[in-house]
Design an enzyme around this catalytic site. Structure first.
Site, short mmCIF file in Angstrom:
data_model
loop_
_atom_site.label_atom_id
_atom_site.label_comp_id
_atom_site.label_asym_id
_atom_site.label_seq_id
_atom_site.Cartn_x
_atom_site.Cartn_y
_atom_site.Cartn_z
CG HIS A 186 0.41 10.68 -27.81
ND1 HIS A 186 -0.72 10.26 -28.47
CD2 HIS A 186 0.66 9.75 -26.86
CE1 HIS A 186 -1.15 9.13 -27.94
NE2 HIS A 186 -0.33 8.79 -26.95
CG HIS A 240 8.77 11.05 -25.27
ND1 HIS A 240 7.42 11.23 -25.51
CD2 HIS A 240 9.10 11.98 -24.32
CE1 HIS A 240 6.96 12.19 -24.73
NE2 HIS A 240 7.95 12.67 -24.01
NE ARG A 258 -4.27 -1.77 1.61
CZ ARG A 258 -4.41 -2.85 2.39
NH1 ARG A 258 -3.62 -3.02 3.42
NH2 ARG A 258 -5.33 -3.73 2.11
NE ARG A 267 3.09 17.28 -13.70
CZ ARG A 267 3.53 16.40 -12.84
NH1 ARG A 267 3.09 16.39 -11.59
NH2 ARG A 267 4.42 15.50 -13.19
CD GLU A 322 10.37 16.15 -22.64
OE1 GLU A 322 9.82 17.17 -22.20
OE2 GLU A 322 9.74 15.16 -23.09
CG ASN A 374 1.30 17.70 -21.27
OD1 ASN A 374 2.18 16.96 -20.84
ND2 ASN A 374 0.13 17.84 -20.67
CG HIS A 411 4.68 16.17 -24.51
ND1 HIS A 411 5.57 17.22 -24.52
CD2 HIS A 411 5.28 15.18 -23.78
CE1 HIS A 411 6.65 16.89 -23.82
NE2 HIS A 411 6.50 15.67 -23.37
CD GLU A 418 -1.01 17.20 -17.06
OE1 GLU A 418 0.04 16.62 -16.73
OE2 GLU A 418 -1.60 16.98 -18.12
CE LYS A 455 1.77 14.19 -15.32
NZ LYS A 455 1.65 14.75 -16.68
CE LYS A 514 7.87 17.26 -14.36
NZ LYS A 514 7.89 16.05 -15.13
N1 GLY Z 1 6.14 15.06 -18.27
C1 GLY Z 1 5.13 15.99 -17.97
C2 GLY Z 1 4.79 16.06 -16.54
O1 GLY Z 1 5.48 15.50 -15.72
O2 GLY Z 1 3.79 16.63 -16.20
#
Ligand code: GLY
Length: 379
Positions: A261, A275, A130, A250, A194, A254, A257, A246, A152, A236
């Site tokens: 994507h 990527h 958990r 946040r 990035e 992207n 992206h 997000e 993430k 970041k």
């Molecule tokens: N890679 C985008 C983020 O971490 O929100």
């Protein structure tokens, strides 16, 4: 503009998330000091290290020695390198290894590797018993400036990338710049996309610094790399601190992206386009769309493309296949960031002036994609 010398003192950054706040260390020789750096955030003296079979021969012995020197008992799992490892099967393999090694609630899980290992390990840590604490030791540029920071975690499924996962913040991030020395040049470039993204989002001074020093970042200048990673992580950390889940800004991360994507999906998420390469092309598309909509000057779209090309990143669709605008639009419609059937785009008023919008006229989007796709190739 902040100079690298000014930033030298600032290589311990903080992600400010209340009780879940954590530090990011950026510098050389951090893997050798990992045990001592981890101790203050540990509840016990046990760790479980997860890495892959590319990274293990390079850095696992050093990390184990560092843990031993700090009196931290440890077990490890070495998984196959590659995106294919970020799936349910390897999640199960990893969780079984963690349980077999008798991980306890106080065991610190350590992700040593790139984005695949970081995302998979973070997710495993979030569900094992958990929830276990974990430390990110990213060894790729992309992981150092993006995926290791912000919490993430997740895996891919047959229905798409990163569709199963959790927000689970690490307790510490150790970005060892020295680890980039063994990184394949194409992977360095992919990570650099990035880095440039942070300048394009909201830091025109950093973008200007990159125009001057980007070639050194790519070529391996340790100080240039440290400054670039630190500045990226600072950006970041600021954005994640303001919007962890997000709900708003946040999503600016992207940039490039949504288009990227679609390109990755079209090549089946294979190495045909990495990527970061897709993000580079995607950022140029986003700026071209911004210019077409009258938001950004054409000159800024050109400036972004010129910089990415100057360091060696692709800025146009590779000519080895017949691209179709309609197929790219279909992939965009399937992006997980679609809300109420509308795609959220990150566009810009210029370099360092990004914005979010869901009001993109279909005709303008189609026209930009048509420009990139070019005439249908025969044969
Ligand atoms: N890679 C985008 C983020 O971490 O929100």
């Amino acid at each position: 503009m902040t100079s690298p010398a000014t930033a030298a003192a600032a290589d311990i950054l903080s992600v400010d998330l209340g009780a879940r706040s954590y530090d990011i260390h950026i510098g050389s020789g951090l893997i050798e000091r990992a045990g001592a750096l981890m101790l203050p955030v540990m509840n016990g003296r046990r760790a479980f290290v997860v890495t892959d079979d590319n990274v293990a021969p390079l850095y696992l012995p050093r990390l184990k020695a560092a843990l031993e020197a700090a009196g931290i008992a440890h077990a490890e799992a070495v998984l196959p390198a590659g995106e294919g490892t970020k799936d349910f099967r390897h999640l199960e393999v990893l969780l079984d290894a963690m349980l077999a090694a008798r991980c306890e609630r106080s065991t610190m899980v350590v992700a040593l590797g790139g984005g695949v290992i970081g995302d998979l390990t973070g997710f495993a840590a979030s569900v094992c018993l958990r929830g276990l604490d974990f430390v990110q030791i990213p060894t790729t540029l992309l992981a150092q400036v993006d995926s290791s920071v912000g919490g993430k975690t997740g895996i891919n499924t047959a229905r798409g990338k990163n569709l199963v996962g959790s927000f689970h913040q690490p307790r510490l991030v150790l970005a060892d710049i020295g680890a980039l020395d063994t990184l394949d040049h194409r992977q360095v470039l992919a990570g650099y996309a990035e880095v440039a993204k942070y300048g394009a989002i909201d830091d025109p001074a950093f973008f200007a610094w990159l125009e001057e020093h980007g070639p050194a970042v790519v070529a391996g200048g340790a100080e240039a790399r440290r400054y670039a990673v630190a500045t990226s992580c600072r950006a970041k950390a600021r954005i994640v601190g303001a919007d962890e889940r997000e709900g708003g800004i946040r999503a600016l991360l992207n940039l490039g992206h949504t288009f990227g994507h679609a390109l990755e999906a079209e090549v089946g998420f294979t190495d045909e386009i990495l990527h970061g390469e897709a993000v580079a092309i995607g950022m140029v598309m986003a700026f071209r769309l911004s210019a077409r909509l009258g938001l950004a000057p054409d000159a800024d779209a050109g400036r972004l493309a010129r910089h990415l090309a100057a360091v060696g990143l692709p800025t146009a669709l590779p000519g080895n296949r017949a691209w179709e605008a309609g197929r790219l639009l279909d992939h965009m419609a399937g992006d997980k960031k679609v809300k109420d059937g509308k795609v959220t785009f990150v566009l810009a008023r210029g370099i360092g002036q990004s914005l979010l919008t869901r009001d993109v006229p279909a005709a303008a989007l189609r026209a930009v994609l048509d420009d990139f796709v070019g005439p249908v190739r025969q044969g």
